[in-house]
Write a protein that holds these residues in place. Sequence first.
Motif, short mmCIF file in Angstrom:
data_model
loop_
_atom_site.label_atom_id
_atom_site.label_comp_id
_atom_site.label_asym_id
_atom_site.label_seq_id
_atom_site.Cartn_x
_atom_site.Cartn_y
_atom_site.Cartn_z
N HIS A 250 35.66 62.31 28.87
CA HIS A 250 34.68 61.29 28.54
C HIS A 250 33.62 61.83 27.58
O HIS A 250 33.32 61.22 26.55
N THR B 242 37.88 50.02 34.32
CA THR B 242 39.12 50.49 33.68
C THR B 242 39.44 49.55 32.52
O THR B 242 39.14 48.36 32.58
N PRO C 214 34.18 49.66 39.68
CA PRO C 214 35.03 50.57 38.90
C PRO C 214 35.40 49.93 37.57
O PRO C 214 35.71 48.74 37.51
N HIS D 221 29.92 55.14 30.43
CA HIS D 221 29.77 54.79 31.85
C HIS D 221 30.35 55.87 32.75
O HIS D 221 29.71 56.29 33.72
N ARG D 222 31.55 56.33 32.43
CA ARG D 222 32.18 57.35 33.27
C ARG D 222 31.46 58.69 33.15
O ARG D 222 31.55 59.52 34.05
N HIS E 40 24.90 55.21 31.95
CA HIS E 40 25.05 53.77 32.15
C HIS E 40 24.16 52.98 31.19
O HIS E 40 24.58 51.95 30.65
N LEU F 274 33.22 52.56 28.13
CA LEU F 274 33.91 53.22 29.24
C LEU F 274 33.57 54.71 29.28
O LEU F 274 33.29 55.27 30.35
#
Length: 947
Positions: A174, A248, A246, A203-204, A208, A200
């Motif tokens: 990430h 994805t 979550p 965030h991961r 955030h 993504l």
Amino acid sequence: MRFRVLGPLTVLSEGREVPVGGNKLRVVLAGLLLRPGETVPVSRLVSWLWEEETDDPARARATVHSYVNRLRRQLGTSEVIRTLPDGYRAEVDAGSLDLLRLRALAETGRRAAAAGDLEAASRALSEAAELWRGPALSNVDSAVLHDQEVGPLTEEWLRLQEERLEIGLRTGRHAELVTTLRELTRAHPLREPFWELLMLALHRGGRHAEAIQAYHSLRELLAEELGVDPAPSLRAAYQAILTGEPLTPPPRAPVVVPREEVPVPRQLRPDTPGFAGRRTELAALDLVLGEDTPASGPRIVSLQGTAGSGKTALAVHWAHRIADRFPDGQLYLDLHGYGAEPPVDPAKALETLLRALGTPAGRIPTGVEERSALFRTLLSGRRTLLMLDNAGSSDQVRPLIPGSGGVVVVTSRNQLRGLVVEYGARRVVLDQMSGQEATELLAGVLGHDRVAAAPEAVTEAVERCARLPLALRIFAERAARFPAVPLGRLVADLRDEATRLSALNAGDGGHTDLRTVFSWTYGALDGDAARLFRLLGLHPGPEVSAGAAAALLGENLAEVTRLLDRLTADHLLRSRFPGRYDFHDLLREYAAERAREGEDGRERAAALGRVLDWYLHAAHAAAEHLPPAVRAPERGPVPVELSLPRFGGPEEAVGWYEEELPNLMAAARHAASLERHDAAWRIPRLLGSFLDLHVPGEAWASVYRVAAEASRRAGEPYEEGCALNHLAWVSALLGRPKEAVAHYEEALALARRIGDPGLEGDVLVNLGATCFRLGRFADSAECYGRALEIARRSGDRRLEAEALNDLARNDNELGRHHEALAGAAAALETYGELGDRYREGEALRVLGTANAGLGRHDEATALLSRALGVMREFDDRLDEAEILELLGEVMRDSGDHEAARARWREAAEIFAELDDDRAAAVRLRLAATRSRGGAHTPVRPSPARIR
């Protein structure tokens, strides 16, 4: 040898860069490399080289052949570009072309991902992405090539990046991918998948707030630029970040509008009132409906014809007749391939069609391939009629072809050969109407009684209008306005070019008056551009180069090039090839009309004098790079205002002559009409050097008749003899031996009357060559022998060498190979001392033939190979093919059948390019050697060249 297209076009050989000189050569090479392993039609190469369609496909094809030959020489190999019957193919693999390497690595990565090995997938996809040195082909200038080929290539790379980054995130990278994704969103701000992957990754990685900010940045950008919201998957990702769910990446799939939501389109244009004729073409169209449905794909009709032939009217008329057979709709789209508006690019065309099928704007994909796939999906299994009107090229149409079912009608002035080859399109060609149908059209407007009352006038009107529907309707409308005027009187206005523009005026406002339409554009020009346009109406030839236009105007080349560009931009000129311009006959008449009104007689005469001087001195400059003519006419001082072409060698000079030949002949004829006798005989004389390298037609005979008469009027008997000598040679090549002999005898009598042994010897050599062609070897030997005696008496070493070499050819034909060796060797030595490189090649060929006749295969191969090199220096394709054929014979006789077949393949390709019947014979020889080793079929030596 390695090739790179994923960045600037680069060619590497043994680690060193091989320069590819000239943008046109780079366009050809790049286009072939972007379609590796595919046969690229010549028509497609033409569209990449010249954005406007050429009206002379044969010349465009020949020019492409020339570019390919020059490319092969620059690359140092003929193995990379292969000639096929319908085009060319680049023979490369993943080890030599970075594009194929990228695709191979991408496929490896995808297989690894499908097998669950994400680390291997990431490595392969990353290695593929690193091959990109973009922007692709940045040093290749072709808007059409970039639009059609580089755009999809860039999209392919972007999709690869998306796959690579998604797998990278799945493997937990990430943090390290955030920087890359930020760079990609800056470079491609409207590409939503990059933003989704960025959100993504942030965030991961625990960032955030930055992920939320990324979403807001995208939403503001889309609202400002497109007035839309982010895609549903992005909105869902944003909600997941806000709620801590979550996150994805959702699966991406094309959005298909449900069938029941699609309105039924009824888009056909109104039918033409009073449609007449075209029964044969309508029957051909009806046959298409009666054919069995293809195993895959729709029925496609390619409706073709010239401007004014009524393609759209016929297509619309037929479509209305059969509309009830297509309950799922009839789609119509004008592609603007020809006209004032720019052509519709496939992406825009697909957007229009998708909207017509009810696809919301926000759900139309961005790329051409995605739009095309969605279009095919929507039409799958449906009975629809799709009319694509006024198409400019096959490439414009290809993305718009449905995947199955229905009927597609494409109208175009282009032949659209690609649709026929690739999709099996049925070709319906609209030519001139029949006389009966044209009469019916006139009767539909004028009434049957009036037409029947003047059959002779109607017949003449039909022919004067070229039996074209548009021209007939304009004439009929005018005749209908004057019912009391006899048709014969109205037809008279079509006979005279001076009144034709006035006759082509429907009188319904300026848009229907050709002269007024032209004047609007002409009136907007600045003074210099307007004057150039006027003077171009005086130009004697069918098209004009920038240099000749500069001579007409008497200005420098840079300024005139700017003015030509202005005229081209305003559609007062066409530019089918860079640096070359023309206009159609009506514009030519208008320009000449403006010249008569805007330039006095002295100015018109001066302009014509300058352009005749330009052609004369340019022909001199080109002739200096060709095989030297016998006693070439002296070249006077070059006027300083002339911008003459410069030539780097024989190949460029030959190319110039090929391009300018119609203009040179027209200039000679025009010079004669103006009593410029010097130019009228000098220009044809200079063409003599090019005649050696060209297959002459009837126009050559005509121009040498002009030269003979001009030199006679100028009191130049030697030049008259030269013109008659050339005329005789051309007559012989045209298959008129009696006429040729008569001209030779006239030239001989003239040479003896003025006591010029050199001219007499030249004529005897050519007369001998004509006898040789007729198989009269004793007569040819007598002529050559007399020429040899004259040469030795007068000390004319060039004539002596020519006679010796031609006698050696005769000896070879009669099997006297030892004698041929001696004569050709002496000729070769003399040509070398005189610096006549081209005729050295001819002597080498005769020596090679003699050695072959004596069974000395190694010596023959070496000599013929040297001769081949000389012919390639001068771009003499015909002699190149003949020598290749002879080399194949020698190598076959020496037992090297594989080398023989290779030479014959090359010879067959060249003969085919030249439309020479010997291509079939060589291919038969190739087939024979494959099946049974081949029988001995000796090649007759060619006769001597023109002197």
